[in-house]
Design an enzyme around this catalytic site. Sequence first.
Site, PDB file in Angstrom:
ATOM      1  N   HIS A 274      32.257   7.933  32.328  1.00  0.00           N
ATOM      2  CA  HIS A 274      32.423   8.099  33.968  1.00  0.00           C
ATOM      3  C   HIS A 274      33.647   8.539  34.272  1.00  0.00           C
ATOM      4  O   HIS A 274      33.722   9.267  35.393  1.00  0.00           O
ATOM      5  CB  HIS A 274      31.900   6.836  34.521  1.00  0.00           C
ATOM      6  CG  HIS A 274      31.912   7.049  36.200  1.00  0.00           C
ATOM      7  ND1 HIS A 274      31.021   7.784  36.689  1.00  0.00           N
ATOM      8  CD2 HIS A 274      32.612   6.551  36.996  1.00  0.00           C
ATOM      9  CE1 HIS A 274      31.029   8.047  38.059  1.00  0.00           C
ATOM     10  NE2 HIS A 274      32.066   7.303  38.209  1.00  0.00           N
ATOM     11  N   CYS A 275      34.763   8.680  33.309  1.00  0.00           N
ATOM     12  CA  CYS A 275      36.002   8.959  33.960  1.00  0.00           C
ATOM     13  C   CYS A 275      36.562  10.369  33.577  1.00  0.00           C
ATOM     14  O   CYS A 275      36.723  11.136  34.305  1.00  0.00           O
ATOM     15  CB  CYS A 275      37.055   7.953  33.635  1.00  0.00           C
ATOM     16  SG  CYS A 275      36.651   6.268  34.497  1.00  0.00           S
ATOM     17  N   ILE A 276      36.714  10.399  32.293  1.00  0.00           N
ATOM     18  CA  ILE A 276      37.272  11.531  31.643  1.00  0.00           C
ATOM     19  C   ILE A 276      36.848  12.873  31.922  1.00  0.00           C
ATOM     20  O   ILE A 276      37.342  13.989  32.447  1.00  0.00           O
ATOM     21  CB  ILE A 276      37.655  11.607  30.249  1.00  0.00           C
ATOM     22  CG1 ILE A 276      38.415   9.972  30.059  1.00  0.00           C
ATOM     23  CG2 ILE A 276      38.665  12.657  29.677  1.00  0.00           C
ATOM     24  CD1 ILE A 276      38.624   9.848  28.314  1.00  0.00           C
ATOM     25  N   ILE A 278      35.291  13.787  34.556  1.00  0.00           N
ATOM     26  CA  ILE A 278      34.890  13.667  35.927  1.00  0.00           C
ATOM     27  C   ILE A 278      36.249  13.812  36.629  1.00  0.00           C
ATOM     28  O   ILE A 278      36.458  14.682  37.777  1.00  0.00           O
ATOM     29  CB  ILE A 278      33.918  12.790  36.751  1.00  0.00           C
ATOM     30  CG1 ILE A 278      32.510  12.789  35.941  1.00  0.00           C
ATOM     31  CG2 ILE A 278      34.025  12.677  38.047  1.00  0.00           C
ATOM     32  CD1 ILE A 278      31.708  11.821  36.269  1.00  0.00           C
ATOM     33  N   ASP A 279      37.017  12.930  36.480  1.00  0.00           N
ATOM     34  CA  ASP A 279      38.236  12.580  37.268  1.00  0.00           C
ATOM     35  C   ASP A 279      39.231  13.827  37.553  1.00  0.00           C
ATOM     36  O   ASP A 279      39.600  13.964  38.474  1.00  0.00           O
ATOM     37  CB  ASP A 279      39.186  11.560  36.662  1.00  0.00           C
ATOM     38  CG  ASP A 279      38.379  10.191  36.731  1.00  0.00           C
ATOM     39  OD1 ASP A 279      37.137  10.040  37.252  1.00  0.00           O
ATOM     40  OD2 ASP A 279      38.813   9.068  36.280  1.00  0.00           O
TER      41      ASP A 279
END
Length: 444
Positions: A274-276, A278-279
Amino acid sequence: MTQLDSLLKKIEDQSYTIGIVGLGYVGLPLMWTFHQQGMPVLGFDIDDKKVQNLKNGIPYIKHLGTEMMETLANSDKADATTDFSRLDEADAILMCVPTPLDHHREPDMSYVEQTTETVSKYLRKGQLVILESTTWPGTTEELMIPILEKNSGLKAGKDFYVAYSPEREDPGNPDFNTARIPKVVGGHGEEALKLATAMYDTAIVQTVPVSDCKTAEAVKLTENIFRSVNIALVNELKVVYEAMDIDVHEVIDAAATKPFGFMKFTPGPGLGGHCIPIDPFYLTWKAREFEKHTRFIELAGEVNTDMPRYVVERTMHALNTHKKAMNGSKILVIGLAYKPDVDDMRESPTFKIFDLLKKNGAEVFYYDPYLPSIPKNRDFAEWTGTTSVEWNKATISSFDATIISTNHSNINYAELAEWSECVVDTRNAMNGLVAKNENHIFKA
């Protein structure tokens, strides 16, 4: 005694109730971490199935195990509900909700906005509201606080407190759980920071206070941009070195023996989680407001986003060496989860590989011991309900090619080497295994 002193005393007395909105990969471990330290916890989720599983001690996130769920279900200091009117029972409200990208690759803040609207309806004096979701710098104070103040009639910093503390979960990592990962905290004012720090201090190994909420928001983005850029670098090197007939994994392993000035990152089929993936785009989006361009970040995104296409091209090459076309071939993809040994398929590059294979005429199948069937999901709905194949010689040997997208540790790669005639390995999982012939194992 001031309002702040009274709340700090409640934390010290372990009577400070912590409400957690969102009982997924972030919220559930957070709930467990506070509960382990004797704090009363109350979980909220719109998904009644999650809530009922939690109340009945039934695991719904595999890597978290059964002990956690059974303990929470049988505790008089833990409860879960879909009734958000109970938010006023919590002294602190921790928001752990998704912050995805929309179809235009821009921040989708709908979950944060909707949750903040809900919290504002039940907000009372003295409550602490903390956002844990990854987002652009300024979200807490520019987006959340105006909603909370307008709908409640209360004033942030005077009647209630607001802070930001980014989640740092790494699902399936046996060395670092929520309690053992230092917690960055930024507050809207000194009192909010003091209260939030005191709360996290009860359960987390170390709190790291920073000057304000937007600084804490920037910390989280920086951590994941760092990973995204470095992964893009080794992914690009993989493509270049493959053309030179150089094993990128051997190069990286040798480079990692240098005791300074080098940090090891490994290439793969693309970014997941969910992080890399998108962020970095959250900062890119916000930077436009200041007329700044994030060229380095955007280039890394382009490289990583292109990796599934490279994997499919390598698979075409592998099939060609066997005098087969991709059109009409049966292809097995191993690993639906975005990383080894978890059932977390958020943003998994495997789905993009699925789509590209299908567009090129292949029949697509998958095997994943952690995901026997593909659950309902927002981004790849057409694959919902697809089931994993069985792991046996007759099944595995029936495919024209096998792609290793995720290298789960409980997969017998020696059997795969024996059973499959053509393996495309994106994770170096087959390293050390003897190939049948030069057209047997291809790295991608």
